[in-house]
Motif scaffolding. Structure first.
Motif, PDB file in Angstrom:
ATOM      1  N   THR A  71     -57.615  80.290  42.804  1.00  0.00           N
ATOM      2  CA  THR A  71     -59.030  80.010  43.760  1.00  0.00           C
ATOM      3  C   THR A  71     -59.135  78.337  43.661  1.00  0.00           C
ATOM      4  O   THR A  71     -59.413  77.768  44.750  1.00  0.00           O
ATOM      5  CB  THR A  71     -60.277  80.231  42.529  1.00  0.00           C
ATOM      6  OG1 THR A  71     -59.742  79.569  40.991  1.00  0.00           O
ATOM      7  CG2 THR A  71     -60.584  82.061  42.359  1.00  0.00           C
ATOM      8  N   SER A  72     -57.601  77.547  43.271  1.00  0.00           N
ATOM      9  CA  SER A  72     -57.640  76.581  43.073  1.00  0.00           C
ATOM     10  C   SER A  72     -56.784  76.128  44.501  1.00  0.00           C
ATOM     11  O   SER A  72     -56.549  74.453  45.032  1.00  0.00           O
ATOM     12  CB  SER A  72     -56.827  75.502  41.959  1.00  0.00           C
ATOM     13  OG  SER A  72     -55.996  76.052  41.279  1.00  0.00           O
ATOM     14  N   ILE A  73     -56.472  76.814  44.873  1.00  0.00           N
ATOM     15  CA  ILE A  73     -55.478  76.871  46.845  1.00  0.00           C
ATOM     16  C   ILE A  73     -55.974  76.494  47.435  1.00  0.00           C
ATOM     17  O   ILE A  73     -56.347  77.599  47.466  1.00  0.00           O
ATOM     18  CB  ILE A  73     -54.488  77.859  45.941  1.00  0.00           C
ATOM     19  CG1 ILE A  73     -53.423  77.888  44.678  1.00  0.00           C
ATOM     20  CG2 ILE A  73     -53.487  77.007  47.359  1.00  0.00           C
ATOM     21  CD1 ILE A  73     -52.379  78.609  44.935  1.00  0.00           C
ATOM     22  N   GLU A  74     -56.485  75.671  48.006  1.00  0.00           N
ATOM     23  CA  GLU A  74     -56.463  75.447  49.586  1.00  0.00           C
ATOM     24  C   GLU A  74     -56.015  74.900  50.551  1.00  0.00           C
ATOM     25  O   GLU A  74     -56.312  75.627  52.001  1.00  0.00           O
ATOM     26  CB  GLU A  74     -57.764  73.852  49.164  1.00  0.00           C
ATOM     27  CG  GLU A  74     -58.208  74.009  48.500  1.00  0.00           C
ATOM     28  CD  GLU A  74     -58.831  72.659  48.163  1.00  0.00           C
ATOM     29  OE1 GLU A  74     -58.977  71.890  48.692  1.00  0.00           O
ATOM     30  OE2 GLU A  74     -59.968  72.405  47.225  1.00  0.00           O
ATOM     31  N   ASP A  75     -54.782  74.027  50.794  1.00  0.00           N
ATOM     32  CA  ASP A  75     -52.750  73.901  51.085  1.00  0.00           C
ATOM     33  C   ASP A  75     -51.585  73.940  50.719  1.00  0.00           C
ATOM     34  O   ASP A  75     -51.779  74.094  49.347  1.00  0.00           O
ATOM     35  CB  ASP A  75     -53.620  73.125  52.322  1.00  0.00           C
ATOM     36  CG  ASP A  75     -53.623  71.661  51.532  1.00  0.00           C
ATOM     37  OD1 ASP A  75     -53.795  71.437  50.714  1.00  0.00           O
ATOM     38  OD2 ASP A  75     -54.038  70.609  52.161  1.00  0.00           O
ATOM     39  N   ALA A  76     -50.689  73.613  51.482  1.00  0.00           N
ATOM     40  CA  ALA A  76     -49.753  73.195  50.601  1.00  0.00           C
ATOM     41  C   ALA A  76     -49.764  72.559  49.353  1.00  0.00           C
ATOM     42  O   ALA A  76     -48.594  72.353  48.801  1.00  0.00           O
ATOM     43  CB  ALA A  76     -48.571  73.631  52.254  1.00  0.00           C
ATOM     44  N   GLY A  77     -50.279  71.282  49.897  1.00  0.00           N
ATOM     45  CA  GLY A  77     -49.995  70.362  48.860  1.00  0.00           C
ATOM     46  C   GLY A  77     -50.858  70.154  48.386  1.00  0.00           C
ATOM     47  O   GLY A  77     -51.826  69.580  47.061  1.00  0.00           O
ATOM     48  N   SER A  78     -51.838  70.843  47.577  1.00  0.00           N
ATOM     49  CA  SER A  78     -52.991  71.455  46.817  1.00  0.00           C
ATOM     50  C   SER A  78     -52.568  71.251  45.292  1.00  0.00           C
ATOM     51  O   SER A  78     -53.224  71.842  44.202  1.00  0.00           O
ATOM     52  CB  SER A  78     -54.180  71.954  46.515  1.00  0.00           C
ATOM     53  OG  SER A  78     -53.598  74.157  46.558  1.00  0.00           O
ATOM     54  N   VAL A  79     -51.166  72.207  44.632  1.00  0.00           N
ATOM     55  CA  VAL A  79     -50.889  72.443  44.436  1.00  0.00           C
ATOM     56  C   VAL A  79     -49.375  71.861  43.327  1.00  0.00           C
ATOM     57  O   VAL A  79     -48.214  71.633  44.732  1.00  0.00           O
ATOM     58  CB  VAL A  79     -50.253  74.303  44.044  1.00  0.00           C
ATOM     59  CG1 VAL A  79     -49.590  74.400  42.899  1.00  0.00           C
ATOM     60  CG2 VAL A  79     -51.125  74.479  44.162  1.00  0.00           C
ATOM     61  N   SER A  80     -49.138  70.942  42.572  1.00  0.00           N
ATOM     62  CA  SER A  80     -48.715  70.511  41.997  1.00  0.00           C
ATOM     63  C   SER A  80     -47.043  70.574  41.820  1.00  0.00           C
ATOM     64  O   SER A  80     -46.875  72.133  41.420  1.00  0.00           O
ATOM     65  CB  SER A  80     -48.766  69.029  41.606  1.00  0.00           C
ATOM     66  OG  SER A  80     -48.501  69.396  39.879  1.00  0.00           O
TER      67      SER A  80
END
Length: 84
Positions: A71-80
């Motif tokens: 649910t916290s993933i929005e795009d390729a850069g949203s997860v460190s």
């Protein structure tokens, strides 16, 4: 077509020939039924093993990631990289 004279006796098959035909029919019937039965049993066993493996993979996938991860993933850069 040549017909037999009306007074000639009808020729019947000997009893061993009739029994042999009957036995051949029973053998074919038995083999067909057993083949269908064992195919069904082996197919059900194979599908059961596949279902067990899929269930284990789904359970692992659900528990391998923390709650709310997707649910916290929005795009390729949203997860460190550290969180990934």
């Amino acid at each position: 077509m040549v017909e037999a004279p009306a007074d000639s006796p009808r020729r019947e098959l000997p009893m061993p020939v009739i029994l042999a035909g009957y036995m051949a029919f029973l053998v074919v019937l038995t083999v067909s039924v057993l083949t269908a039965y064992f195919y069904r049993v082996s197919s059900n066993q194979l599908l059961s093993r596949i279902d067990d493996q899929l269930f284990a993979a789904a359970y692992l996938a659900r528990n391998a990631l923390p709650d709310g991860y997707h649910t916290s993933i929005e795009d390729a850069g949203s997860v460190s990289d550290a969180e990934f």
